[in-house]
Design a protein around this motif. Structure first.
Motif, PDB file in Angstrom:
ATOM      1  N   ILE A 263       0.695  -0.930  -0.359  1.00  0.00           N
ATOM      2  CA  ILE A 263      -0.152   0.347   0.025  1.00  0.00           C
ATOM      3  C   ILE A 263       0.830   1.114  -0.217  1.00  0.00           C
ATOM      4  O   ILE A 263       0.416   1.754  -0.800  1.00  0.00           O
ATOM      5  CB  ILE A 263      -0.774  -0.333   1.289  1.00  0.00           C
ATOM      6  CG1 ILE A 263      -2.160  -1.116   0.945  1.00  0.00           C
ATOM      7  CG2 ILE A 263      -1.380   1.406   1.777  1.00  0.00           C
ATOM      8  CD1 ILE A 263      -2.723  -1.068   2.093  1.00  0.00           C
TER       9      ILE A 263
ATOM     10  N   ARG B  92       2.559   2.055  -3.469  1.00  0.00           N
ATOM     11  CA  ARG B  92       1.542   2.468  -4.222  1.00  0.00           C
ATOM     12  C   ARG B  92       1.663   4.705  -4.994  1.00  0.00           C
ATOM     13  O   ARG B  92       1.974   4.841  -3.895  1.00  0.00           O
ATOM     14  CB  ARG B  92       0.177   2.195  -4.284  1.00  0.00           C
ATOM     15  CG  ARG B  92      -0.291   0.659  -3.857  1.00  0.00           C
ATOM     16  CD  ARG B  92       0.155   0.304  -4.908  1.00  0.00           C
ATOM     17  NE  ARG B  92      -0.234  -1.224  -5.099  1.00  0.00           N
ATOM     18  CZ  ARG B  92      -0.332  -2.303  -6.337  1.00  0.00           C
ATOM     19  NH1 ARG B  92       0.215  -1.146  -7.551  1.00  0.00           N
ATOM     20  NH2 ARG B  92      -0.308  -3.563  -6.460  1.00  0.00           N
TER      21      ARG B  92
ATOM     22  N   TYR C 264       0.239   7.760  -4.547  1.00  0.00           N
ATOM     23  CA  TYR C 264      -0.522   7.993  -3.154  1.00  0.00           C
ATOM     24  C   TYR C 264      -0.365   7.477  -1.650  1.00  0.00           C
ATOM     25  O   TYR C 264      -0.492   7.101  -1.234  1.00  0.00           O
ATOM     26  CB  TYR C 264      -1.821   8.273  -3.352  1.00  0.00           C
ATOM     27  CG  TYR C 264      -2.024   9.770  -5.006  1.00  0.00           C
ATOM     28  CD1 TYR C 264      -1.586  10.931  -4.715  1.00  0.00           C
ATOM     29  CD2 TYR C 264      -2.829   9.618  -5.591  1.00  0.00           C
ATOM     30  CE1 TYR C 264      -1.989  12.020  -5.355  1.00  0.00           C
ATOM     31  CE2 TYR C 264      -2.789  10.089  -6.644  1.00  0.00           C
ATOM     32  CZ  TYR C 264      -2.244  11.072  -6.769  1.00  0.00           C
ATOM     33  OH  TYR C 264      -2.611  11.980  -7.973  1.00  0.00           O
ATOM     34  N   GLY C 265       0.981   6.529  -1.202  1.00  0.00           N
ATOM     35  CA  GLY C 265       0.933   5.047  -0.840  1.00  0.00           C
ATOM     36  C   GLY C 265       1.166   6.423   0.301  1.00  0.00           C
ATOM     37  O   GLY C 265       0.612   5.327   1.320  1.00  0.00           O
TER      38      GLY C 265
ATOM     39  N   THR D 146      -0.812   8.300   2.155  1.00  0.00           N
ATOM     40  CA  THR D 146      -2.601   8.870   2.248  1.00  0.00           C
ATOM     41  C   THR D 146      -2.937   7.644   1.919  1.00  0.00           C
ATOM     42  O   THR D 146      -3.634   7.416   3.162  1.00  0.00           O
ATOM     43  CB  THR D 146      -2.717   9.869   1.486  1.00  0.00           C
ATOM     44  OG1 THR D 146      -2.263  11.051   1.087  1.00  0.00           O
ATOM     45  CG2 THR D 146      -4.201   9.860   1.156  1.00  0.00           C
ATOM     46  N   LEU D 147      -2.348   6.553   1.435  1.00  0.00           N
ATOM     47  CA  LEU D 147      -2.926   5.055   1.691  1.00  0.00           C
ATOM     48  C   LEU D 147      -2.950   3.879   2.783  1.00  0.00           C
ATOM     49  O   LEU D 147      -3.271   3.935   3.794  1.00  0.00           O
ATOM     50  CB  LEU D 147      -2.755   4.589   0.273  1.00  0.00           C
ATOM     51  CG  LEU D 147      -3.667   4.845  -0.747  1.00  0.00           C
ATOM     52  CD1 LEU D 147      -3.010   4.045  -1.844  1.00  0.00           C
ATOM     53  CD2 LEU D 147      -4.804   5.054  -1.303  1.00  0.00           C
TER      54      LEU D 147
ATOM     55  N   ALA E  30      -4.608   6.012   5.878  1.00  0.00           N
ATOM     56  CA  ALA E  30      -6.041   5.591   5.949  1.00  0.00           C
ATOM     57  C   ALA E  30      -6.195   3.978   6.198  1.00  0.00           C
ATOM     58  O   ALA E  30      -6.654   3.998   7.305  1.00  0.00           O
ATOM     59  CB  ALA E  30      -6.997   5.788   4.177  1.00  0.00           C
ATOM     60  N   ALA E  31      -4.676   3.313   5.681  1.00  0.00           N
ATOM     61  CA  ALA E  31      -4.674   2.330   6.702  1.00  0.00           C
ATOM     62  C   ALA E  31      -4.533   1.695   8.317  1.00  0.00           C
ATOM     63  O   ALA E  31      -5.332   1.740   8.532  1.00  0.00           O
ATOM     64  CB  ALA E  31      -3.879   1.122   5.723  1.00  0.00           C
TER      65      ALA E  31
END
Length: 301
Positions: free
Chosen positions: A256, A259, A261-262, A264-265, A268-269
């Motif tokens: 994640i 990726r 925008y990793g 941010t992702l 979020a996770a």
């Protein structure tokens, strides 16, 4: 001529009822003890997922965190000077929770019927055994031993062994599909609010219930996504005959982060895992266990 005393043990009181009344305090004490152990296990579960979420958030913010799975999070509770009380307590709580899940899956106290209910019970029992294994790892670390391979290492080893065993690839794909199915089920339980059915929130405020619903939705969606990713990585590793592509939950968080925008992702996770940890704490406090009922002869309150 027989009297009522010979048949019932006392006039107007059947022997079965008298026996039940005598054994009820013992049964009630055992039941409450088991529930207390399970509640402590939910608190330990909350702590572990809180550690995983905190470290992932630190990594997303560039502050030296790491992407851990729950096994590594449990091992991180060890004291540099040896056994840690926190680690032992967490392992004991996780073991109690795992045993409760196994027992509940076998006994079926809710009396659920049907094929899906049977599959869910089997999955719950298997998950309980996973918690027991996790607790055993914690106790090993507390005794000064290494925690063993991480989730990523186990996934890669399993994929490599599946590729050389007869029928191994098929079994690995089935396991991957099951993991994806579990992930979808977890996400659905959270988003639909189905997981809240096991909670007793009658004494809480409307605001608390609303927050519990949001925590469940976000937290279960995050955990379910990670489960689904682990299953998908296993299938891809087998199909491509590339065991190194298999991942555990820690590796899924790494993917994640890599990726677009990793950051941010990953953040979020991490927040989702925090939400799951908070929900586990709520479940420990408010879970409604099967068999919680008033003593014989007393009305329910």
């Amino acid at each position: 001529m027989r009297t009522a005393t010979h048949e019932t043990g006392s006039v107007g009181a059947p022997a079965e009822a008298r026996l039940d009344a005598r054994t009820w305090p013992i049964r009630l004490a055992c039941m409450r003890g088991a529930h207390l152990v399970a509640r402590a296990g939910f608190v330990a579960k909350a702590a572990l997922y809180g550690v995983v979420g905190a470290l992932a958030l630190r990594a997303a913010l560039g502050r030296g965190g790491a992407t851990f799975d729950v096994k590594q999070a449990l091992a991180s509770l060890a004291s540099p000077r040896g056994a840690s009380t926190t680690l032992v307590l967490a392992a004991a709580g996780i073991a109690g929770l795992g045993l409760w899940f196994v027992l509940e899956g076998i006994v079926n106290p809710n009396g659920d019927r049907g094929a899906w209910a049977a599959i869910s019970r089997v999955g719950q029992a298997v998950g309980g055994l996973g918690y027991v294994a996790l607790a055993a790892t914690g106790l090993r670390v507390a005794l000064g031993h290494a925690p063993g391979p991480s989730g990523d290492q186990l996934a890669r080893t399993g994929a490599a062994e599946a590729l050389v065993l007869p029928g191994g690839p098929v079994v690995a794909v089935v396991i991957g599909l099951v993991a994806i199915g579990v992930g979808v089920r977890q996400a659905h339980l959270g988003i639909s609010g189905g997981c809240l059915r096991v909670l007793d929130l009658s004494a809480t405020s409307t605001t608390f219930r609303r927050w519990a619903r949001w925590l469940a939705a976000f937290g279960f969606a995050a955990q379910g996504t990670l489960f689904g990713m682990v299953g998908a990585f296993l299938i891809r590793a087998v199909v491509r005959r590339a065991p190194a592509e298999a991942r555990g939950t820690g590796g899924a968080l790494d993917v994640i982060a890599a990726r677009p925008y990793g950051t941010t992702l990953l953040a979020a996770a991490a927040v989702g895992l925090f939400a799951y940890a908070l929900y586990a704490g709520i479940e420990g406090a408010c879970r409604r266990f099967p068999g919680e009922c008033p003593a014989p002869g007393r009305a329910a309150v």
